[in-house]
Write a protein that holds these residues in place. Structure first.
Motif, mmCIF file in Angstrom:
data_model
loop_
_atom_site.group_PDB
_atom_site.id
_atom_site.type_symbol
_atom_site.label_atom_id
_atom_site.label_comp_id
_atom_site.label_asym_id
_atom_site.label_seq_id
_atom_site.Cartn_x
_atom_site.Cartn_y
_atom_site.Cartn_z
ATOM 1 N N ASN A 73 0.994 -1.042 -0.131
ATOM 2 C CA ASN A 73 -0.107 0.046 0.119
ATOM 3 C C ASN A 73 0.795 1.273 0.060
ATOM 4 N N GLY A 74 2.101 1.141 -0.707
ATOM 5 C CA GLY A 74 2.975 2.478 -0.668
ATOM 6 C C GLY A 74 3.538 2.570 0.581
ATOM 7 N N THR A 75 4.508 3.774 0.576
ATOM 8 C CA THR A 75 5.464 4.167 1.698
ATOM 9 C C THR A 75 4.417 4.926 2.530
ATOM 10 N N THR A 76 3.382 5.272 2.162
ATOM 11 C CA THR A 76 2.408 5.854 3.182
ATOM 12 C C THR A 76 2.130 4.932 4.158
ATOM 13 N N VAL A 77 1.845 3.762 4.048
ATOM 14 C CA VAL A 77 1.487 2.708 5.073
ATOM 15 C C VAL A 77 2.524 2.347 5.892
ATOM 16 N N GLY A 78 3.859 2.695 5.664
ATOM 17 C CA GLY A 78 5.008 2.401 6.403
ATOM 18 C C GLY A 78 5.106 3.624 7.496
ATOM 19 N N ILE A 79 4.726 4.774 6.954
ATOM 20 C CA ILE A 79 4.759 5.956 7.837
ATOM 21 C C ILE A 79 3.576 5.789 8.859
ATOM 22 N N LEU A 80 2.523 5.550 8.349
ATOM 23 C CA LEU A 80 1.345 5.291 9.225
ATOM 24 C C LEU A 80 1.372 4.368 10.290
ATOM 25 N N SER A 81 2.083 2.990 9.789
ATOM 26 C CA SER A 81 2.315 2.152 10.870
ATOM 27 C C SER A 81 3.266 2.458 11.842
ATOM 28 N N VAL A 82 4.455 3.054 11.625
ATOM 29 C CA VAL A 82 5.324 3.401 12.623
ATOM 30 C C VAL A 82 4.823 4.441 13.640
ATOM 31 N N ILE A 83 4.163 5.389 13.075
ATOM 32 C CA ILE A 83 3.464 6.550 13.795
ATOM 33 C C ILE A 83 2.435 5.751 15.097
ATOM 34 N N HIS A 84 1.431 5.090 14.443
ATOM 35 C CA HIS A 84 0.568 4.308 15.218
ATOM 36 C C HIS A 84 1.485 3.530 16.018
ATOM 37 N N ALA A 85 2.648 2.716 15.820
ATOM 38 C CA ALA A 85 2.985 1.907 16.675
ATOM 39 C C ALA A 85 3.669 2.959 17.861
ATOM 40 N N TYR A 86 4.305 3.838 17.343
ATOM 41 C CA TYR A 86 4.786 4.707 18.532
ATOM 42 C C TYR A 86 3.765 5.422 19.595
ATOM 43 N N LYS A 87 2.621 5.708 18.919
ATOM 44 C CA LYS A 87 1.643 6.458 19.814
ATOM 45 C C LYS A 87 0.935 5.109 20.783
ATOM 46 N N LYS A 88 1.057 3.982 20.411
ATOM 47 C CA LYS A 88 0.517 2.815 21.148
ATOM 48 C C LYS A 88 1.354 2.850 22.436
ATOM 49 N N LYS A 89 2.937 3.131 22.239
ATOM 50 C CA LYS A 89 3.598 2.872 23.481
ATOM 51 C C LYS A 89 4.173 4.207 24.206
ATOM 52 N N SER A 90 3.846 5.570 23.471
ATOM 53 C CA SER A 90 4.319 6.631 23.983
ATOM 54 C C SER A 90 3.189 7.853 24.082
ATOM 55 N N HIS A 91 3.438 8.656 24.698
ATOM 56 C CA HIS A 91 2.286 9.750 24.760
ATOM 57 C C HIS A 91 3.437 10.985 24.582
ATOM 58 N N LYS A 92 4.781 11.015 24.163
ATOM 59 C CA LYS A 92 5.429 12.040 23.801
ATOM 60 C C LYS A 92 5.103 12.657 22.399
ATOM 61 N N LYS A 93 5.758 13.608 22.015
ATOM 62 C CA LYS A 93 5.666 14.407 20.720
ATOM 63 C C LYS A 93 6.427 13.799 20.010
ATOM 64 N N VAL A 94 6.281 14.042 18.660
ATOM 65 C CA VAL A 94 6.869 13.821 17.392
ATOM 66 C C VAL A 94 7.690 15.029 16.926
ATOM 67 N N ALA A 95 9.021 15.067 16.666
ATOM 68 C CA ALA A 95 9.757 16.226 15.745
ATOM 69 C C ALA A 95 9.710 15.942 14.237
ATOM 70 N N MET A 96 9.459 16.750 13.680
ATOM 71 C CA MET A 96 9.257 16.464 12.057
ATOM 72 C C MET A 96 9.576 17.783 11.108
#
Length: 437
Positions: A73-96
């Motif tokens: 499903n493209g690179t998009t789904v890789g990005i979505l998966s990492v950020i979803h996984a991150y949010k599941k384990k952390s309540h910290k912010k993202v730098a972008m």
């Protein structure tokens, strides 16, 4: 006219755009329609790979420190998966970075994640965002757990990604690199170096953009030391289709074999011939030899694009004053119509003009992004000047927000946006702004 009929109208078109197989002329893709199959015995299950897909993915790893997964499903789904996984384990912010793809914003919105916007630098060559500005080592980095970096930018420019990854790792922050446009990096010493060489935690690459793979075919590389390996793998199954295309999987495998065995001698020879044929343009070369920008004094990008399309030469995108070409990875035995391309370029008629009053303001400052939850109203683009946006305005391609949600729209923004044919966030001439009444 339906989609199929429309596609047939491009039968004599010459591709200087993605995907990387350039109308089936690069590589030697073997994709008979009879190979469009399902999870029958012997074909393995993409979502529970134990046999042929598992073996293929093991061969896909480009470095010992990484395991790799095909993305259908493209690179998009890789990005979505990492950020979803991150949010599941952390309540910290993202730098972008400010030149993050729209999929990063979508992931932040879907997960309710806040982000710190990093300061940026702008390229003198292309006037596009290129890298990270000066970072304050004493900032509140303990509030951030993941950094999302764009490398290279859409236009083929790179920055010191190694130092950026090292900086964040020293602060205890994992790094996701959107390397969508760098799947071919390290293919030879003449091409830039991949962030896989510098211990990034997660790297997503759009094979289909520069290598001979079908559109939607991408890869995610996950460092063995990363903290989210299992969670990312889980979300890759949650967010991707339950019926993956074996044609896409096969094309990715073949594209990877192409990458492994590529020799760049023919490419550089043809590239030099092309540069000679483009001598009547201002040719802008960047770090990635596959990307070339063209300008001509007094011409807008849209006009240049139209002139090329009159010769049935199709480019990747046009912006305010230039067009972007994505070159093929030419090789011995390719079937790309190179001689026809040179002949058509000779037919171009370019006149002398006065310079345009070019202006493309870019915000390079630090900032803050929070998913917008306020009420909104719909107005025309002109009526939105001076108001904060509810939805981002995103020229596509490249799919990078030009004005972010929560930022004020200016006259200068509108002037630049009007030069694009396709802007996500503008529907029937209308945009959405935050209702601040």
């Amino acid at each position: 006219m339906d989609i199929t009929q429309r596609l047939f109208t491009y039968s004599d078109a010459i591709s200087l755009h993605v995907p990387g197989h350039h109308r089936y002329s690069i590589g030697s893709l073997q994709l008979p329609i009879s190979h469009d199959m399902t999870e029958i015995s012997g074909l393995d299950d993409y979502h529970h790979a134990e046999e042929v897909i598992a073996d293929s993915q093991r061969r896909l790893a480009r470095a010992d420190e990484y395991e790799a997964r095909y993305l259908v499903n493209g690179t998009t789904v890789g990005i979505l998966s990492v950020i979803h996984a991150y949010k599941k384990k952390s309540h910290k912010k993202v730098a972008m970075m400010r030149n993050a793809h729209k999929s990063v914003f979508n992931a932040l919105d879907l997960t309710g994640t806040e982000a710190i916007i990093l300061p940026m630098t702008v390229s003198e060559k292309t006037q596009q965002y290129i890298g990270i500005g000066k970072l304050n080592p004493n900032a509140k980095w303990d509030e951030i757990g993941l950094a999302v970096l764009t490398y290279p930018n859409y236009f083929g420019e790179t920055f010191d990604i190694r130092s950026a990854i090292d900086f964040f790792h020293q602060k205890g922050i994992e790094v996701l690199v959107d390397e969508a446009h760098g799947a071919h990096f390290d293919i030879s010493p003449q091409f830039p170096s991949s962030s896989l060489n510098y211990q990034a935690d997660y790297v997503v690459q759009s094979y289909h953009k520069t290598l001979p793979a079908l559109t939607m075919g991408s890869v995610i590389h996950i460092n063995h030391k990363s903290s989210l390996r299992r969670e990312v793998d889980h979300y890759l199954s949650v967010l991707q289709t339950s019926s993956p295309s074996y044609l896409i999987l096969s094309s990715l495998e073949q594209a990877h074999a192409f990458y492994r065995h590529y020799h760049d001698g023919v490419f550089h020879h043809k590239r030099q011939s092309l540069l000679h044929a483009l001598r009547h343009f201002e040719v802008i070369e960047v770090q990635d030899p596959l990307k070339i920008m063209l300008r001509k004094t007094g011409y807008s990008g849209a006009e240049l694009k139209q002139l090329l399309e009159q010769q049935e030469i199709y480019v990747e995108l046009s912006n305010y004053d230039s067009v972007l070409l994505v070159l093929p990875l030419w090789h011995e035995g390719d079937t790309y119509p190179f001689d026809k391309l040179l002949l058509r370029l000779k037919r171009l008629q370019l006149e002398k003009r006065q310079p345009l009053n070019a202006s493309q303001p870019l915000n390079v400052d630090e900032g803050f992004y929070s998913p917008v939850n306020e009420h909104y109203q719909t107005v025309t683009l002109a009526e939105g000047i001076g108001y904060r946006l509810y939805h981002a305005l995103i020229p596509y391609p490249p799919g990078i927000p030009y004005v972010w949600p929560g930022e004020k729209l200016t006259e200068a923004h509108v002037k630049v946006l009007s030069s694009y044919q396709n802007v996500h966030g503008i529907i029937d001439g209308k945009i959405t702004i935050i209702d601040e009444r």
